[in-house]
Design an enzyme around this catalytic site. Structure first.
Site, PDB file in Angstrom:
ATOM      1  CG  ASP A 110      -0.181  -0.097   2.526  1.00 30.86           C
ATOM      2  OD1 ASP A 110       1.052  -0.259   2.505  1.00 30.86           O
ATOM      3  OD2 ASP A 110      -0.829   0.007   3.587  1.00 30.86           O
ATOM      4  CE  LYS A 161       0.717   0.769  12.784  1.00 29.49           C
ATOM      5  NZ  LYS A 161       1.567  -0.149  12.044  1.00 29.49           N
ATOM      6  CG  ASP A 219       0.226   3.528   4.378  1.00 33.38           C
ATOM      7  OD1 ASP A 219      -0.863   3.245   3.848  1.00 33.38           O
ATOM      8  OD2 ASP A 219       0.727   2.844   5.285  1.00 33.38           O
TER       9      ASP A 219
END
Ligand code: GDD
Ligand code: MG
Length: 323
Positions: A110, A161, A219
């Site tokens: 992506d 993250k 993204d």
């Protein structure tokens, strides 16, 4: 030194719901073709001879479109995970289908990027690295894999993250793995390459390098990003050899019918069999195949699903209708 590729296209695309209810994220139309086509062309353009698509969610939708890859100048194979194995498990599973090769370029499915893949491969060889991560810089790294680099460009730490990012350098989602390193990932297990494989390899002193390239990077995992990627490809902000030929700042299928007084601009895509009635303004948007747009509509930075009907006079701003 021969290079093969794996494309990770098995995710659920949750942040793109409802667009991904019927279509997996990598098969959504971006600049007139399924997004994956841009990445497959990027691999083919870099001289890579084969690519394995690591599929899971709606896996059956890829092969009918891409076939054996002949049309794209690259051999395409399909690895299917019956239940999703995560990014690392998906890589391990797909690697079983690879022909003999020295290194493998692994793409997140992506990411639209203008990065220099040939340059990344050169850098990988020069450093005799085990793994080379393509990195970019962002203002807010919280949603990404955050990377710390040493002076010699070796990766010091990789933290997926985190709430308080330690740098603005992120994993941009294209890795080069030496072929044998992939065999260290356990077979038939759910594994995250970001949360498990990279930190484990760093702990065992594997040679993981970071290749920083600050060219275009996006993204496409949210509707706003997807529509931006499409418009950027059509207006030439980013080049892809998969973007169909078009004149000016829009792409209008020859089978679409456009009424009088319409203005279609800023990278808009009008797909096959669409009908746009008179005096509409369509800017930076994607109108899916067979959609019907009534007269006097204004559609800005939006996506209209294939076959959807939009009543006359509607104003659609940054919205995603008909999915
Ligand atoms: N085959 C397979 N199996 N593919 C998967 C699976 C799986 O179980 N899970 C995810 N993928 C694919 C997705 O389809 C996507 O193309 C890619 O792996 C990354 O998954 P995302 O869900 O999009 O992850 P992200 O965007 O939150 O984070 C990733 O990308 C960031 C850059 O865009 C991570 O790699 C981050 O470290 C990175 O910064
Ligand atoms: Mg993503």
């Amino acid at each position: 030194m021969s290079t093969s590729a794996i494309l990770l296209v098995g995710g659920m695309g949750t942040r793109l719901l409802p667009l991904t209810l019927k279509t997996p994220k990598p098969m959504l139309q971006v600049a007139g073709v399924p997004f994956t086509e841009h990445q497959i062309r990027k691999a083919a353009d870099a001289g890579i001879a084969e690519i394995v698509l690591a599929t899971s969610y709606k896996s059956e939708l890829f092969e009918p479109y891409f076939g054996n890859g002949e049309r794209f100048g690259i051999k395409i194979k399909y690895a299917v995970e019956k239940s999703a194995l995560g990014t690392g498990g998906g890589i391990r599973n797909a690697a079983n289908l690879l022909a003999d090769c020295d290194q493998v370029v692994i793409f997140n499915g992506d990411v639209l990027s203008g990065h220099n893949l040939a340059g990344q491969l050169e850098f990988h060889k020069k450093n005799q690295a085990d793994i080379t991560l393509y990195l970019t810089q962002v203002e807010d790294a919280r949603a990404y894999g955050c990377v710390e680099l040493l002076e010699n460009k070796q990766v010091k730490s990789f933290l997926e993250k985190m709430e308080n990012p330690i740098s603005n350098l992120i994993n941009a989602g294209c890795y080069i793995f030496n072929r044998q390193i992939i065999d260290q990932i356990p077979q038939d297990k759910v594994v995250s390459v970001e949360r498990e494989t990279f930190p484990n390899l760093l702990a065992t002193n594997a040679k993981v390098f970071g290749y920083l390239d600050n060219s275009y990077w996006l993204d496409i995992g949210t509707p706003a990003a997807l529509v931006k990627a499409s418009a950027d490809l059509i207006t030439g902000v980013i080049h892809s050899s998969a973007t169909p030929n078009h004149a000016g700042d829009n792409l209008i299928s020859p089978s679409a019918k456009i009424g009088s007084g319409c203005v279609i601009s800023n990278g808009s895509v009008i797909e096959t069999e669409v009908v746009v009635e008179s005096n509409c303004q369509i800017s930076g948007s994607i109108i899916g195949s067979g959609a019907k747009i009534g007269s006097n509509c204004k559609i800005i930075d939006s996506i209209i699903a294939p076959g959807a009907q939009i009543q006359a006079g509607m104003v659609v701003l940054t919205n995603y209708l008909g999915f």
